[in-house]
Enzyme design. Structure first.
Site, PDB file in Angstrom:
ATOM      1  N   GLU A 173      42.108  35.937  37.293  1.00 53.40           N
ATOM      2  CA  GLU A 173      41.318  36.285  38.492  1.00 53.40           C
ATOM      3  C   GLU A 173      40.476  37.542  38.247  1.00 53.40           C
ATOM      4  OE1 GLU A 173      41.087  34.203  40.684  1.00 53.40           O
ATOM      5  OE2 GLU A 173      42.941  33.083  40.927  1.00 53.40           O
ATOM      6  N   GLY A 174      39.992  37.693  37.023  1.00 55.90           N
ATOM      7  CA  GLY A 174      39.264  38.895  36.644  1.00 55.90           C
ATOM      8  C   GLY A 174      40.264  39.924  36.163  1.00 55.90           C
TER       9      GLY A 174
END
Length: 584
Positions: free
Chosen positions: A401-402
């Site tokens: 998610e980054g």
């Protein structure tokens, strides 16, 4: 929307404790959802964890369909397409409780988040009608294909191509995606590709498409029960009606979906951390050394207390942000055909808070599971004990998610961009702070004063960064990363304190003593860290008389009296040991 606080505005103004949402505000329905989801995870997932980790054939689909029967897959999907259309607090609760389920949390999160929300928010009515009902029931499995072997954090450099067929009926996809969750059994892939090699665009691709293939299962450190494979597209035909949103605007879909994904991941981390503390407290109560439970030893008490404090802070941040998101949804008209896009735009307002939650919660989880292993001693290193799996599973949270590094860079970047647009008074507030320091009017009283001091430390340091680098500040990642940490901890400190103050006002001091102790212990322990980080950063930004002046200003901002945090932690540890779990 005009009456709602803007994303990041907490740094520039004071917040009324009564204006934030806290777990103490759960309705009866929220509590029922909490019990139901926890019951499902305990009875259906944890009871079969060994089989799940061994990838027992068909078990994942069976569990997804069982979750679907309870409405857990359709919390964010409208009733029109079979969903439950729950409020954001309810969906946060589900994400938190699913955090206990290990690798199934990744599978179910891929199903209900990144694997379906692009369609929910950006799909046409026809696309929603075709794909969402199956997602809700669990009969169809969703997956999200963004990452590529050569394009991880730099997603927009993807090389997967999509070219329109001569007859104009299909896009022909060619390329490879890497580390795709749910890929082994996915019926629906959300795929990002560049039309004509330059227009980054999103597509819905059916899992049984000719030319679509998956690689071997990745042998992972943790989350072993979830499927993670590469996905290859060899002249895969995608009907033109499966193009999602608009040509060349895939980045809009990707970034908006990641905002919600980061927030949900923080909620997952919260549930996972509570589980780790529960296991550790129970073990410490049962394990005897030198004739007494190890829970009675001072250094074990310290660990249990610090684990609980970090959980209290992350819980306060997560549900405060959930309240912001829910208030935003209430303020929007999402009844039109573009309702999903309106919702996505609303959530984007709090992209900053979503990134802050993701970084803080995933790193707090890493701390909690690590200390959990330590409390278990040699047994914590044995796969016979659940804490060993939790330790391995938690490591990926800081990567997907980054990465936390990417999220750190995003925080000052977003603040600067919004300030340039006039949405946040960054430059003005820094100037006001300088005037206050020069005038000597910086009285600090108690924890409320330290909450403001945390913000001022950030503003003072940010001002020095802007003075040296201007709009190029984000390019200097060593500086912007430290600024992000200052902002994150300011949000953490304030969220913990506001929650305690709201509880005191609503319930009285006696009932809320533990919340106050957790907030005070965290604030006392953290302000000194902020001061050191600011000194380190300022020393990298200035020298000579300028540096001396900045350090003198920092000292004026950070004058405070430290509390007896050892006594506070003893009190917290006693409560945790008595209950054998996280308690507030």
């Amino acid at each position: 929307m005009s009456n709602l606080p803007k994303g990041g505005s907490f740094l520039f103004s004071q917040t009324n404790p009564q204006d934030i949402f806290t777990p103490e505000d759960f309705t009866l329905e929220h509590k029922m959802i909490y019990r139901m989801t926890t019951g499902f995870v305990t009875d259906s997932v944890l009871a079969q964890m060994n089989e799940l980790e061994a990838k027992k054939e068909g078990l994942i689909r069976e569990l997804l369909m069982a979750a679907g029967e309870l409405g857990l897959n359709g919390a964010d999907i409208s009733e029109e397409y079979g969903g439950m259309e729950m409020d954001k607090i309810s969906t946060t609760i589900i994400a938190e409780c699913m955090g206990r389920s290990g690798s199934f949390a990744m599978t179910q999160g891929g199903q209900t988040g990144i694997g379906s929300m692009p369609i929910v928010m950006f799909g046409t009515p026809e696309q929603k009608k075709k794909y969402l009902p199956g997602i809700v029931t669990g009969e169809k499995v969703g997956a999200y294909a963004l990452t590529e072997p050569g394009a991880g954090s730099d997603a927009l450099s993807a090389k997967t191509r999509a070219n329109l067929s001569p007859d104009g009926k299909h896009y022909i996809l060619n390329g490879t995606k890497q580390f795709i969750t749910n890929s082994a059994m996915a019926d629906i892939f959300i795929v990002y590709a560049k039309i004509d090699g330059d227009k980054f665009t999103t597509f819905i691709v059916d899992g049984d498409s000719e030319g679509l293939s998956t690689g071997a299962e990745e042998h992972k450190m943790g989350i072993k029960g979830s499927s993670t494979r590469s996905v290859s597209f060899d002249d895969v035909k995608v009907p033109v009606e499966n193009l999602l949103f608009e040509i060349g605007r895939g980045h809009v879909v990707a970034f908006n979906i990641l905002n919600l994904g980061r927030y949900k991941l923080a909620a997952n981390s919260l549930g996972n951390a509570k589980f780790a503390l529960e296991l550790s407290a129970s073990y410490a109560n049962e394990r005897k050394q030198f004739g007494t439970p190890i829970a009675n030893f001072g250094l074990i008490k310290e660990k249990l207390a610090e684990m609980a404090i970090k959980i209290y802070v992350m819980e306060s941040m997560v549900y405060r942000t959930g309240g912001l998101l829910e208030s935003m949804m209430h303020s929007l008209d999402t009844s039109g055909a573009d309702g999903g896009q309106v919702a996505a735009k609303g959530i984007e307002e709090y992209a900053l808070e979503c990134s802050m939650n993701k970084v803080f919660a995933t790193e707090a989880l890493g701390y909690v599971v690590d200390e959990g292993v330590q409390i278990h001693g040699g047994y914590g290193f044995s796969s016979e004990y659940t804490i060993e799996r939790l330790y391995r599973d938690a490591r990926i949270y800081r990567i997907f998610e980054g990465t936390n590094e990417i999220n750190r860079v995003l925080i000052p970047t977003t603040l600067l961009r919004r300030a340039a647009k006039g949405d946040l008074p960054l430059v003005e507030t820094i100037a006001q702070l300088k005037e206050k320091i020069a005038g000597g009017s910086l009285a600090r009283e108690g924890e409320a004063g330290l909450v403001q001091a945390a913000k001022d430390i950030f503003l003072l340091t940010m001002g020095a960064g802007l003075a040296k680098y201007g709009k190029d500040l984000p390019k200097h990642q060593e500086i912007s990363g430290r600024l992000a940490d200052l902002a994150i901890r300011a949000f953490a400190i304030e969220s913990a304190w506001l929650r305690a103050q709201k509880a005191v006002a609503n319930e009285g001091g006696v009932k809320t003593k533990l919340k106050l102790s957790m907030a005070m212990a965290y604030i006392s322990a953290t302000v000194g860290l902020l001061e050191y980080s600011a000194k380190e950063t300022l020393t990298a930004l200035a020298e000579g008389e300028e540096l001396a002046s900045l350090l003198e200003n920092l000292q004026r901002v950070t004058q405070y009296k430290i509390r007896n945090t050892v006594a506070l932690r003893q009190e917290i540890a006693a409560a945790v040991s008595e209950e054998g779990k996280y308690v507030v």
